[in-house]
Design an enzyme around this catalytic site. Structure first.
Site, PDB file in Angstrom:
ATOM      1  CG  HIS A 181      -0.653   5.044  13.109  1.00  0.00           C
ATOM      2  ND1 HIS A 181      -1.809   4.812  12.677  1.00  0.00           N
ATOM      3  CD2 HIS A 181      -2.882   5.537  14.141  1.00  0.00           C
ATOM      4  CE1 HIS A 181      -2.797   3.743  12.223  1.00  0.00           C
ATOM      5  NE2 HIS A 181      -3.609   4.598  13.747  1.00  0.00           N
ATOM      6  CG  HIS A 235      -2.536   7.887   8.672  1.00  0.00           C
ATOM      7  ND1 HIS A 235      -2.524   8.233   9.980  1.00  0.00           N
ATOM      8  CD2 HIS A 235      -1.820   7.109   8.575  1.00  0.00           C
ATOM      9  CE1 HIS A 235      -1.883   7.287  10.438  1.00  0.00           C
ATOM     10  NE2 HIS A 235      -1.714   6.642   9.703  1.00  0.00           N
ATOM     11  CG  ASP A 306      -1.748   4.916   5.149  1.00  0.00           C
ATOM     12  OD1 ASP A 306       0.033   3.725   6.143  1.00  0.00           O
ATOM     13  OD2 ASP A 306      -2.340   4.599   6.446  1.00  0.00           O
ATOM     14  CG  HIS A 310      -2.958  -5.738   3.885  1.00  0.00           C
ATOM     15  ND1 HIS A 310      -2.071  -7.034   5.701  1.00  0.00           N
ATOM     16  CD2 HIS A 310      -3.388  -5.358   4.850  1.00  0.00           C
ATOM     17  CE1 HIS A 310      -2.061  -5.940   6.570  1.00  0.00           C
ATOM     18  NE2 HIS A 310      -2.817  -4.986   6.116  1.00  0.00           N
TER      19      HIS A 310
HETATM   20  O1  DOR Z   1      -4.019   0.630   7.852  1.00  0.00           O
HETATM   21  C1  DOR Z   1      -3.341   0.797   7.814  1.00  0.00           C
HETATM   22  N1  DOR Z   1      -2.533  -0.302   8.058  1.00  0.00           N
HETATM   23  N2  DOR Z   1      -3.144   1.363   8.851  1.00  0.00           N
HETATM   24  C2  DOR Z   1      -1.908   2.000   9.542  1.00  0.00           C
HETATM   25  O2  DOR Z   1      -1.801   2.726  10.888  1.00  0.00           O
HETATM   26  C3  DOR Z   1      -0.659   0.329   9.595  1.00  0.00           C
HETATM   27  C4  DOR Z   1      -1.368   0.542   7.477  1.00  0.00           C
HETATM   28  C5  DOR Z   1      -0.615  -1.886   7.496  1.00  0.00           C
HETATM   29  O3  DOR Z   1       1.094  -1.974   8.104  1.00  0.00           O
HETATM   30  O4  DOR Z   1      -1.353  -2.814   6.913  1.00  0.00           O
END
Ligand code: DOR
Length: 450
Positions: A181, A235, A306, A310
């Site tokens: 990353h 990404h 990716d 959440h």
């Molecule tokens: O936006 C992101 N969410 N980028 C990341 O590198 C990690 C990921 C996450 O695990 O929520």
């Protein structure tokens, strides 16, 4: 006496290495046993794929499934269910769980948790830290590990390696391709003041700007080349990084995501707010065009989702306290099939990015193409079906997608993992039977029973 197969998939158009053609596919013991016109064989099961297109299943080499530690967002059962419904047959999961996957015990725990609960085949990255540098060469060779993951910029979770000296040590040691990353942590800290309380999500790409990504990508590519290491840069979000990466094709492979190819600032932030907040950020249309140029110039090797779930409640917190990440394992294929329909890339190119590409980059055993001897990991898609991404179709615990309401032409209608149907017409089929993915570079360690 012709052989009896377990399964015959008849009459579909198959995307084979080198071309797409009408082709029956016979499966025995989970592997592809014969291709061509197969009419005089008995089979336990016959799937009529007339009118459908058969792709190698998607290998999604970047997902975050949150187990252990954040199972309220996702777990291995729901994440892999979403994968199966979306035509994804293997997932490589990231180490920023709680605890993070930074040693053999945490890794074994993930494989134990996946047994009997994962619906697709799976592999788990090991995270690099300043404290496990000495163990990384052993950890990167454990069976079922796609490689080491380095977070150069802080994102969700605590994993971070931002010191040049430590990155130098790591790149000197690693023997497999590692994934990174790439956002420059020092620059992110310097600019953090831009997003004081009350800032709009639209500020996200201004705080975590293109320069932060470019600098880190340059740094890690330089170190990889200097130290004889191979790097997979995840990404990619900027036009400028594509030029850098084109210069480092001796050591670097490249991933981008459907989000970076589909969404653009500022509109996406005005419509979706912090729901499209991710790291590295979705940027403006110039960068999106630059990322597409990287695809058409074949600088991009791999598309990963990716998938970073959440809950809606967490995402609805005021920016910048809202967490970064967009769910996407289930929507990767429909969104990209729609881009195929719009003429932005060919179906064969898509398969290169979602199946053959990840198989090549990570040296995956027996997956990523439709060929005799390979695992029968298949996504049957209807290229003409126009369907809307709806909340009730999504299996992720996140329960939402910024693409809800988006209509896609091209839809996954059936997913098979090693010849077993795992999803059909939006329904999950059978019990979870996913297995660890094999990698050519850990063959010896697998034989030693480790
Ligand atoms: O936006 C992101 N969410 N980028 C990341 O590198 C990690 C990921 C996450 O695990 O929520």
């Amino acid at each position: 006496m012709p052989e009896t197969y377990d399964l015959l998939i008849k009459g579909g158009r198959a995307v084979l290495p080198g071309g797409t053609m009408t082709c029956d596919i016979a499966v025995k013991d989970g592997r592809i046993a014969e291709l061509g016109e197969i009419s005089d064989h008995a089979a336990g099961e016959v799937i009529d794929a007339t009118g459908l297109t058969v792709l190698p299943g998607v290998i999604d080499s970047q997902v975050h499934f949150r187990e252990p530690g954040m199972e309220h967002k996702e777990d291995l059962k729901t994440g892999t269910a979403a994968a199966a419904l979306g035509g994804v047959t293997s997932i490589f999961e990231m180490p920023n769980t709680k605890p993070p996957t930074i040693d053999a015990a945490a890794l074994n725990d993930k494989f134990d948790r996946a047994r009997g609960r994962a619906r697709v085949d799976h592999a788990f990255f090991v995270g690099a830290t300043a404290d496990n540098v000495e163990q990384l060469t052993e950890l990167e060779r454990l069976p079922g590990v796609p490689g080491i993951k380095i977070f150069m910029g802080a994102s969700t979770g605590s994993l971070l390696v931002d010191e040049e000296e430590v990155l130098d040590q790591i790149t000197k040691r690693l023997t497999r391709r590692f994934s990174v990353h790439a956002e420059d942590e020092a620059r992110l800290r310097e600019r953090r003041h831009l997003v004081a309380d009350g800032a709009e999500p639209e500020m996200h790409p201004k705080w975590r700007d293109a320069q932060a990504a470019v600098q880190a990508t340059q740094q890690i590519c330089r170190l990889a080349r200097a130290n004889g290491a191979r790097v997979h840069v995840l990404h990619i979000s900027t036009a400028e990084e594509m030029a850098v990466l084109a210069d480092y094709k001796d050591v670097a492979t490249v991933e981008t995501t459907p989000q970076h190819l589909t969404l653009a600032a500022p509109d996406c932030y005005r419509t979706h707010g912090s729901h499209v907040q991710m790291n590295p950020p979705i940027r403006d249309a110039r960068h999106r065009a630059g990322v597409w140029a990287g695809v058409s110039q074949r600088i991009v090797d791999v598309l990963g989702s990716d998938h970073a779930p959440h809950t809606a409640e967490e995402k609805d917190k005021p920016y910048p306290t809202s967490p970064s990440g967009i769910p996407g394992v289930q929507t990767l294929l429909p969104l990209m099939l729609d881009h195929v329909d719009q003429g932005r890339l060919s179906l064969e190119h898509l398969v290169e990015l979602t199946s053959a590409g990840p198989a090549r980059v990570f040296n995956v055993m027996r997956k990523g193409r439709i060929a005799v001897g390979y695992d029968a990991d298949l996504a049957l898609v209807d290229l003409h079906a126009r369907r809307e991404i709806t909340r009730d179709w999504l299996a992720s615990k996140a329960g939402w997608s910024p693409f809800e309401g988006t209509a896609c032409t091209g839809w996954p209608v059936m997913t098979l993992v090693r010849g077993q149907t795992v999803a059909r017409e939006g329904e999950l089929i059978g019990e979870p039977q996913g297995k660890p993915v094999g990698f050519l570079e850990t063959l010896r360690e697998s034989k030693a029973g480790r």
